[in-house]
Design an enzyme around this catalytic site. Structure first.
Site, mmCIF file in Angstrom:
data_model
loop_
_atom_site.group_PDB
_atom_site.id
_atom_site.type_symbol
_atom_site.label_atom_id
_atom_site.label_comp_id
_atom_site.label_asym_id
_atom_site.label_seq_id
_atom_site.Cartn_x
_atom_site.Cartn_y
_atom_site.Cartn_z
ATOM 1 N N ASN A 113 0.830 -1.204 0.000
ATOM 2 C CA ASN A 113 0.000 0.000 0.000
ATOM 3 C C ASN A 113 0.863 1.252 0.000
ATOM 4 O OD1 ASN A 113 -2.127 -1.696 0.041
ATOM 5 N ND2 ASN A 113 -2.518 -1.528 2.229
ATOM 6 N N HIS A 130 5.842 -0.535 -2.533
ATOM 7 C CA HIS A 130 5.501 0.367 -3.646
ATOM 8 C C HIS A 130 5.598 1.833 -3.229
ATOM 9 C CE1 HIS A 130 3.042 -3.080 -5.713
ATOM 10 N NE2 HIS A 130 4.337 -3.205 -5.878
ATOM 11 N N CYS A 168 22.628 13.707 -2.846
ATOM 12 C CA CYS A 168 23.378 13.533 -4.103
ATOM 13 C C CYS A 168 23.000 14.547 -5.177
ATOM 14 C CB CYS A 168 23.227 12.103 -4.621
ATOM 15 S SG CYS A 168 21.624 11.763 -5.346
ATOM 16 N N THR A 206 -4.608 -9.109 0.435
ATOM 17 C CA THR A 206 -4.038 -8.977 -0.917
ATOM 18 C C THR A 206 -4.513 -10.134 -1.784
ATOM 19 O OG1 THR A 206 -2.025 -8.947 -2.259
ATOM 20 C CG2 THR A 206 -1.843 -10.029 -0.123
ATOM 21 N N ASN A 244 -8.078 -12.824 4.638
ATOM 22 C CA ASN A 244 -8.610 -12.150 3.452
ATOM 23 C C ASN A 244 -10.121 -12.382 3.373
ATOM 24 O OD1 ASN A 244 -7.113 -10.757 1.136
ATOM 25 N ND2 ASN A 244 -8.672 -11.907 0.037
HETATM 26 P P1 NAD Z 1 -6.252 -6.163 -4.565
HETATM 27 O O1 NAD Z 1 -7.305 -5.102 -4.718
HETATM 28 O O2 NAD Z 1 -5.832 -6.886 -5.805
HETATM 29 O O3 NAD Z 1 -6.741 -7.279 -3.523
HETATM 30 C C1 NAD Z 1 -7.324 -6.925 -2.310
HETATM 31 C C2 NAD Z 1 -7.796 -8.201 -1.629
HETATM 32 O O4 NAD Z 1 -8.253 -7.843 -0.341
HETATM 33 C C3 NAD Z 1 -8.961 -8.867 -2.364
HETATM 34 O O5 NAD Z 1 -8.733 -10.270 -2.380
HETATM 35 C C4 NAD Z 1 -10.175 -8.506 -1.503
HETATM 36 O O6 NAD Z 1 -11.159 -9.522 -1.490
HETATM 37 C C5 NAD Z 1 -9.552 -8.381 -0.133
HETATM 38 N N1 NAD Z 1 -10.221 -7.442 0.773
HETATM 39 C C6 NAD Z 1 -10.801 -6.256 0.479
HETATM 40 N N2 NAD Z 1 -11.233 -5.660 1.603
HETATM 41 C C7 NAD Z 1 -10.932 -6.514 2.629
HETATM 42 C C8 NAD Z 1 -11.116 -6.470 4.032
HETATM 43 N N3 NAD Z 1 -11.706 -5.439 4.637
HETATM 44 N N4 NAD Z 1 -10.672 -7.513 4.763
HETATM 45 C C9 NAD Z 1 -10.072 -8.577 4.198
HETATM 46 N N5 NAD Z 1 -9.880 -8.686 2.859
HETATM 47 C C10 NAD Z 1 -10.291 -7.645 2.093
HETATM 48 O O7 NAD Z 1 -5.034 -5.477 -3.819
HETATM 49 P P2 NAD Z 1 -3.488 -5.815 -3.822
HETATM 50 O O8 NAD Z 1 -3.282 -7.282 -3.844
HETATM 51 O O9 NAD Z 1 -2.889 -5.012 -2.741
HETATM 52 O O10 NAD Z 1 -2.972 -5.264 -5.226
HETATM 53 C C11 NAD Z 1 -3.317 -3.949 -5.655
HETATM 54 C C12 NAD Z 1 -2.148 -3.076 -6.052
HETATM 55 O O11 NAD Z 1 -2.640 -1.726 -6.125
HETATM 56 C C13 NAD Z 1 -1.042 -3.041 -5.029
HETATM 57 O O12 NAD Z 1 0.139 -3.166 -5.722
HETATM 58 C C14 NAD Z 1 -1.117 -1.682 -4.343
HETATM 59 O O13 NAD Z 1 0.124 -1.034 -4.396
HETATM 60 C C15 NAD Z 1 -2.071 -0.860 -5.166
HETATM 61 N N6 NAD Z 1 -3.168 -0.255 -4.355
HETATM 62 C C16 NAD Z 1 -2.886 0.316 -3.150
HETATM 63 C C17 NAD Z 1 -3.898 0.893 -2.397
HETATM 64 C C18 NAD Z 1 -3.561 1.510 -1.085
HETATM 65 O O14 NAD Z 1 -2.458 2.011 -0.892
HETATM 66 N N7 NAD Z 1 -4.486 1.489 -0.128
HETATM 67 C C19 NAD Z 1 -5.204 0.867 -2.878
HETATM 68 C C20 NAD Z 1 -5.464 0.290 -4.111
HETATM 69 C C21 NAD Z 1 -4.423 -0.290 -4.849
#
Ligand code: NAD
Length: 283
Positions: A113, A130, A168, A206, A244
């Site tokens: 995140n 990231h 730098c 995730t 998850n």
């Molecule tokens: P993803 O959206 O692909 O997966 C999120 C997972 O979490 C899903 O399987 C979903 O079912 C689950 N989920 C959602 N809410 C939940 C909860 N309250 N409790 C438990 N599970 C829950 O996210 P990812 O795998 O992190 O990949 C997304 C990419 O996008 C990452 O690389 C990230 O850097 C970026 N991203 C970051 C943010 C942030 O900083 N908050 C937000 C969106 C995307």
């Protein structure tokens, strides 16, 4: 609460308290309860605003071509999902992970995140794979600075952009790793070592589809890669505990030892409480 979930929480707490080197990985799911949408779900940022997705692909090439133009655009036409994220606050899931970090149970928390919420919640051994919206980074020497270290509005008005690395002299960018940009070497190497070394890995919120981050649980499970494809589960595997809302590829491919299904904002505080009780009982 389902009895099987309570039992799994107890099992996870026991494995965490007995671990020599436990770490946590987190993704966008831990922040949805702070009001930050994921990217590609039905309410996702890209789903609702494909133009924002197109723009994010252009950001890194723009920085490489012209850091001044990159900063001018960041300051005058900021992407709303970045500005919304900056206002979000940690939820009970972030605070529970911070508690586990502060009592020494978690040796590292490695997050995908960019929202800075683990930082705001107080996790100390934190690695932002990231990057973070709250920081700036030098792409040459990887020095990081808080966003408030530089008066960016002033630099814009006085035509002194881009901000420069005080170590730098190179142009700084946001710490956020954009599409097409390599993962900073320090974080990538630390994360790889932690995945190899850990005996318990907590994987929270995730979908584990974004690589190279998604290779970390596979490495911890003893997987090796050939041409980017996991081919073998060799070394003694770490216990991989998934928390998850739904099963993921890690669940389906038996990379995770088990899944505790539900919301991280509810399950992680229960887990931290169970760990507290077990460690208090041992003293
Ligand atoms: P993803 O959206 O692909 O997966 C999120 C997972 O979490 C899903 O399987 C979903 O079912 C689950 N989920 C959602 N809410 C939940 C909860 N309250 N409790 C438990 N599970 C829950 O996210 P990812 O795998 O992190 O990949 C997304 C990419 O996008 C990452 O690389 C990230 O850097 C970026 N991203 C970051 C943010 C942030 O900083 N908050 C937000 C969106 C995307």
């Amino acid at each position: 609460m389902d009895a099987s979930i309570k039992n799994l929480i107890q099992l996870a707490a026991k494995q965490l308290t007995q671990a020599k080197h436990a770490i946590a990985l987190t993704g966008a799911g831990v922040s949805t309860e702070s009001g930050i949408p994921d990217f590609r779900g039905p309410e996702g940022v890209w789903t609702k605003n494909p133009e924002a997705e197109r723009r994010t692909y252009e950001i890194y090439p723009k920085f490489v071509r012209d850091p001044t133009a990159y900063w001018r655009e960041m300051l005058t036409e900021p992407l709303t999902f970045f500005t919304d994220m900056e206002k979000a606050q940690p939820n009970p899931g972030h605070f529970a992970l911070a508690r586990l970090d502060q009592v020494g149970i978690l040796k590292s928390t490695i997050t995908q995140n960019i929202d800075g919420l683990h930082d705001k919640a107080g996790s100390k051994n934190l690695f932002e794979y990231h990057g973070s919206l709250l920081k700036m980074r030098c792409p040459v020497c990887n020095a990081r600075y808080g966003r408030d270290r530089f008066n960016l509005e002033h630099l814009l008005k006085t035509n002194e952009l881009p901000p420069l690395c005080t170590k730098c002299g190179n142009a700084l960018k946001s710490d956020v790793v954009y599409f097409g940009e390599p993962i900073p070497q320090d974080v990538a190497e630390h994360s790889y070592r932690e995945a190899q070394q850990c005996d318990v890995m907590l994987v929270c919120g995730t979908s584990a589809v974004v690589y190279p981050f998604a290779s970390l649980p596979i490495i911890a499970a003893g997987g090796t890669f050939e041409d980017g494809i996991p081919i073998r589960y060799g070394r003694e595997a770490a216990t991989i505990i998934e928390i998850n809302g739904e099963p993921t590829s890690l669940t389906r491919e038996h990379v995770s030892s088990y899944l505790i299904a539900g919301k991280t904002g509810e399950l992680l505080p229960m887990l931290a409480d169970a760990v507290d009780k077990m460690t208090a009982a041992r003293v």
